[in-house]
Design a protein around this motif. Structure first.
Motif, PDB file in Angstrom:
ATOM      1  N   UNK A 261     -57.858 -52.090  52.794  1.00 21.47           N
ATOM      2  CA  UNK A 261     -57.482 -51.090  53.806  1.00 21.47           C
ATOM      3  C   UNK A 261     -58.685 -50.361  54.398  1.00 21.47           C
ATOM      4  N   UNK A 262     -59.901 -50.738  54.020  1.00 21.26           N
ATOM      5  CA  UNK A 262     -61.089 -50.233  54.696  1.00 21.26           C
ATOM      6  C   UNK A 262     -61.537 -48.831  54.351  1.00 21.26           C
ATOM      7  N   UNK A 263     -61.075 -48.261  53.262  1.00 18.29           N
ATOM      8  CA  UNK A 263     -61.536 -46.949  52.819  1.00 18.29           C
ATOM      9  C   UNK A 263     -62.867 -47.097  52.072  1.00 18.29           C
ATOM     10  N   UNK A 264     -63.704 -46.070  52.122  1.00 18.02           N
ATOM     11  CA  UNK A 264     -64.863 -46.042  51.234  1.00 18.02           C
ATOM     12  C   UNK A 264     -64.390 -45.668  49.826  1.00 18.02           C
ATOM     13  N   UNK A 265     -65.265 -45.887  48.828  1.00 19.97           N
ATOM     14  CA  UNK A 265     -64.875 -45.539  47.460  1.00 19.97           C
ATOM     15  C   UNK A 265     -64.572 -44.049  47.339  1.00 19.97           C
ATOM     16  N   UNK A 319     -42.908 -49.112  53.419  1.00 13.74           N
ATOM     17  CA  UNK A 319     -43.622 -48.710  54.639  1.00 13.74           C
ATOM     18  C   UNK A 319     -45.096 -48.430  54.353  1.00 13.74           C
ATOM     19  N   UNK A 320     -45.381 -47.759  53.248  1.00 12.88           N
ATOM     20  CA  UNK A 320     -46.767 -47.444  52.888  1.00 12.88           C
ATOM     21  C   UNK A 320     -47.606 -48.714  52.740  1.00 12.88           C
ATOM     22  N   UNK A 321     -47.052 -49.729  52.096  1.00 12.98           N
ATOM     23  CA  UNK A 321     -47.816 -50.954  51.868  1.00 12.98           C
ATOM     24  C   UNK A 321     -48.013 -51.772  53.140  1.00 12.98           C
ATOM     25  N   UNK A 322     -47.164 -51.579  54.148  1.00 13.24           N
ATOM     26  CA  UNK A 322     -47.211 -52.434  55.334  1.00 13.24           C
ATOM     27  C   UNK A 322     -47.768 -51.751  56.579  1.00 13.24           C
ATOM     28  N   UNK A 323     -47.777 -50.416  56.609  1.00 16.93           N
ATOM     29  CA  UNK A 323     -48.235 -49.715  57.815  1.00 16.93           C
ATOM     30  C   UNK A 323     -49.745 -49.833  58.012  1.00 16.93           C
ATOM     31  N   UNK A 324     -50.222 -49.725  59.250  1.00 16.31           N
ATOM     32  CA  UNK A 324     -51.672 -49.681  59.492  1.00 16.31           C
ATOM     33  C   UNK A 324     -52.280 -48.486  58.763  1.00 16.31           C
ATOM     34  N   UNK A 325     -53.452 -48.648  58.159  1.00 15.67           N
ATOM     35  CA  UNK A 325     -54.041 -47.561  57.371  1.00 15.67           C
ATOM     36  C   UNK A 325     -54.577 -46.417  58.228  1.00 15.67           C
ATOM     37  N   UNK A 326     -54.662 -45.250  57.588  1.00 17.67           N
ATOM     38  CA  UNK A 326     -55.291 -44.060  58.156  1.00 17.67           C
ATOM     39  C   UNK A 326     -54.542 -43.499  59.363  1.00 17.67           C
ATOM     40  N   UNK A 327     -53.272 -43.836  59.503  1.00 16.28           N
ATOM     41  CA  UNK A 327     -52.439 -43.223  60.528  1.00 16.28           C
ATOM     42  C   UNK A 327     -51.624 -42.107  59.883  1.00 16.28           C
ATOM     43  N   UNK A 328     -51.121 -41.140  60.664  1.00 16.57           N
ATOM     44  CA  UNK A 328     -50.312 -40.057  60.077  1.00 16.57           C
ATOM     45  C   UNK A 328     -49.103 -40.579  59.300  1.00 16.57           C
ATOM     46  N   UNK A 329     -48.422 -41.600  59.842  1.00 19.31           N
ATOM     47  CA  UNK A 329     -47.247 -42.128  59.151  1.00 19.31           C
ATOM     48  C   UNK A 329     -47.641 -42.820  57.848  1.00 19.31           C
ATOM     49  N   UNK A 330     -48.794 -43.476  57.840  1.00 25.72           N
ATOM     50  CA  UNK A 330     -49.301 -44.111  56.619  1.00 25.72           C
ATOM     51  C   UNK A 330     -49.486 -43.065  55.523  1.00 25.72           C
ATOM     52  N   UNK A 331     -50.141 -41.953  55.855  1.00 23.87           N
ATOM     53  CA  UNK A 331     -50.376 -40.912  54.853  1.00 23.87           C
ATOM     54  C   UNK A 331     -49.077 -40.253  54.415  1.00 23.87           C
ATOM     55  N   UNK A 332     -48.145 -40.064  55.351  1.00 23.81           N
ATOM     56  CA  UNK A 332     -46.863 -39.445  54.995  1.00 23.81           C
ATOM     57  C   UNK A 332     -46.078 -40.326  54.021  1.00 23.81           C
ATOM     58  N   UNK A 333     -46.020 -41.633  54.315  1.00 19.66           N
ATOM     59  CA  UNK A 333     -45.307 -42.546  53.420  1.00 19.66           C
ATOM     60  C   UNK A 333     -46.024 -42.695  52.082  1.00 19.66           C
ATOM     61  N   UNK A 334     -47.338 -42.656  52.102  1.00 18.10           N
ATOM     62  CA  UNK A 334     -48.121 -42.687  50.854  1.00 18.10           C
ATOM     63  C   UNK A 334     -47.753 -41.484  49.986  1.00 18.10           C
ATOM     64  N   UNK A 335     -47.670 -40.311  50.613  1.00 16.02           N
ATOM     65  CA  UNK A 335     -47.374 -39.078  49.872  1.00 16.02           C
ATOM     66  C   UNK A 335     -46.009 -39.171  49.187  1.00 16.02           C
ATOM     67  N   UNK A 336     -45.008 -39.622  49.921  1.00 14.57           N
ATOM     68  CA  UNK A 336     -43.667 -39.743  49.332  1.00 14.57           C
ATOM     69  C   UNK A 336     -43.640 -40.858  48.298  1.00 14.57           C
ATOM     70  N   UNK A 337     -44.273 -41.985  48.616  1.00 12.74           N
ATOM     71  CA  UNK A 337     -44.262 -43.132  47.711  1.00 12.74           C
ATOM     72  C   UNK A 337     -44.930 -42.808  46.385  1.00 12.74           C
TER      73      UNK A 337
END
Length: 425
Positions: A261-265, A319-337
């Motif tokens: 997903x292209x994040x730094x460590x 949704x978290x596993x499939x959404x494009x990274x670093x978008x607001x919806x990605x972070x929102x689904x990550x938080x709930x997941x």
């Protein structure tokens, strides 16, 4: 239907005294340290892979079977010991062992050098939860036990967050080895805190002295009778293994964020730590509260809470596993997941203590840990790592979501069995 764990307090209300809260605070603190040490390897995984030449499957083995096989077997033995001997002393010995082995891990030069102390970390940590939950079951009234268990298991997200924070801050500055050294020393110093608590009186026995006279044969007989007479007891452990599989698969999260997903460590560890301390902590407490509320409403309510929680969290995880990274919806689904990986602890272990005979609660918790670890924590990260090496970790995570959905069906069946049994009483 009377509560199966109703060898309970003299007072019928839900008041909790100050020593019980202090005991809960200490046990939760030790559980935080437990998970800090346990989560160091997945938190540092990208650095360990680069420095020691490890694969994703190797990391999966280190956080899975290398740790949980002996953790689970010794947990069952030590759970039985906690029903017979002073629980505070068992915890102190285990804390000293796992902390010393955490420090030793900092000297590792290969997979084997990490694996050997990892086994002994598992043996040491196996002392904590059966003894701690047994003491909390004696200190808290039954109607507050779900909340108490949820608070205790808040150690998981808090410990995970602290582990990620330590890894993200300390490893880039002082190297990944320093993380193991420092946390090992902290654990050894924490042993002294156990001398400031008193064990609660055991329920279902004349006291701690009488508990030592419960034979191993009697403990095994009580457990086998509970499994035979209450089929829901066995189903709860099987369903729990499925939820734990999905939760353990997510231990590859930092590696996934960095490599897929292209994040730094640093970004991966800090964001993951934020999710753990906010969503994870809230999920743990909310899971325990929701389970108690469902229990007051329905027969088998804590089991139904596990069904409802699983169905609620599934779409957010996908949704978290499939959404494009670093978008607001990605972070929102990550938080709930993220909450889905921890919210079930309070309901699951409260049900185990409800269905188990009161005098063998520690052994019942240890048996549940054995099943969930061998069939959940063990294969979850290993199989996900294998899928990650051959395809990608995203696919491995989605497989875990499917396994968790299967558990919801098992919990629904168990809840109906509890209701049916209640109707016959």
């Amino acid at each position: 239907m009377p509560d199966p764990s109703s060898d309970q307090p003299l007072e019928p209300d839900t008041r909790v005294n100050r020593p019980a809260w202090l005991l809960l605070a200490l046990m939760t603190g030790l559980n935080v340290l437990n998970f800090v040490d346990r989560q160091l390897i997945p938190s540092l995984a990208p650095l360990l892979m680069a420095d020691l030449g490890l694969s994703r499957a190797d990391i999966g083995l280190l956080v899975g079977y290398t740790f949980v096989f002996f953790y689970s077997l010794m947990g069952l033995v030590l759970g039985v010991a906690a029903d017979r001997f002073p629980r505070r002393s068992l915890i102190a010995g285990g804390l000293a062992l796992w902390s010393a082995m955490t420090a030793l891990s900092g000297a590792a030069r290969s997979f084997v050098h990490l694996a050997v102390p990892r086994v002994l970390v598992g043996v040491g940590e196996a002392t904590l939860t059966p003894a701690a939950l047994s003491m909390l079951g004696d200190a808290f009234p039954a109607k507050r036990l779900g909340l108490a268990t949820g608070i205790y298991y808040a150690g998981l997200p808090a410990g995970t967050a602290l582990s990620l924070a330590v890894a993200g801050w300390m490893a880039p500055r002082y190297g990944w080895r320093s993380c193991f050294f420092v946390l090992g020393v902290v654990g050894i110093l924490a042993v002294a805190l156990l001398f400031f608590v008193r064990e609660p009186v055991r329920h279902g026995a004349a006291g701690a002295g009488a508990a030592a006279h419960i034979s191993l044969k009697a403990i095994l007989r009580d457990l086998l009778r509970a499994l035979a007479e209450r089929p829901a007891f066995g189903l709860v452990m099987i369903g729990g293994a499925g939820l734990v599989y999905a939760s353990a698969a997510a231990l590859h999260g930092v590696t996934w964020l960095v490599q897929e997903r292209g994040f730094t460590f640093a970004e991966a560890t800090y964001y993951s730590g934020f999710m753990a301390i906010t969503s994870g902590l809230l999920g743990n407490l909310a899971g325990g509260w929701f389970a108690d509320r469902c229990e007051r409403r329905w027969s088998g309510g804590r089991l139904w809470s596990l069904v409802l929680l699983t169905l609620f969290f599934t779409p957010f995880s996908v949704a978290y596993f499939l959404l494009p990274p670093k978008t607001p919806l990605f972070f929102a689904c990550w938080w709930v997941s993220y909450a889905s990986t921890v919210a079930y602890f309070g309901p699951l272990f409260s049900v185990v203590q409800q269905l188990a005979p009161p005098r063998v609660r520690s052994s019942a918790v240890a048996l549940c840990l054995l099943v969930t670890n061998l069939f959940g924590v063990g294969p979850g990260p290993w199989i996900t790592g294998i899928i990650g090496d051959r395809a990608n970790l995203t696919t491995g995570f989605l497989v875990g979501v499917g396994v968790a959905l299967g558990s919801a069906v098992i919990f629904a069946v168990a809840a109906r069995l509890v209701r049916s049994r209640a109707a016959r009483v």
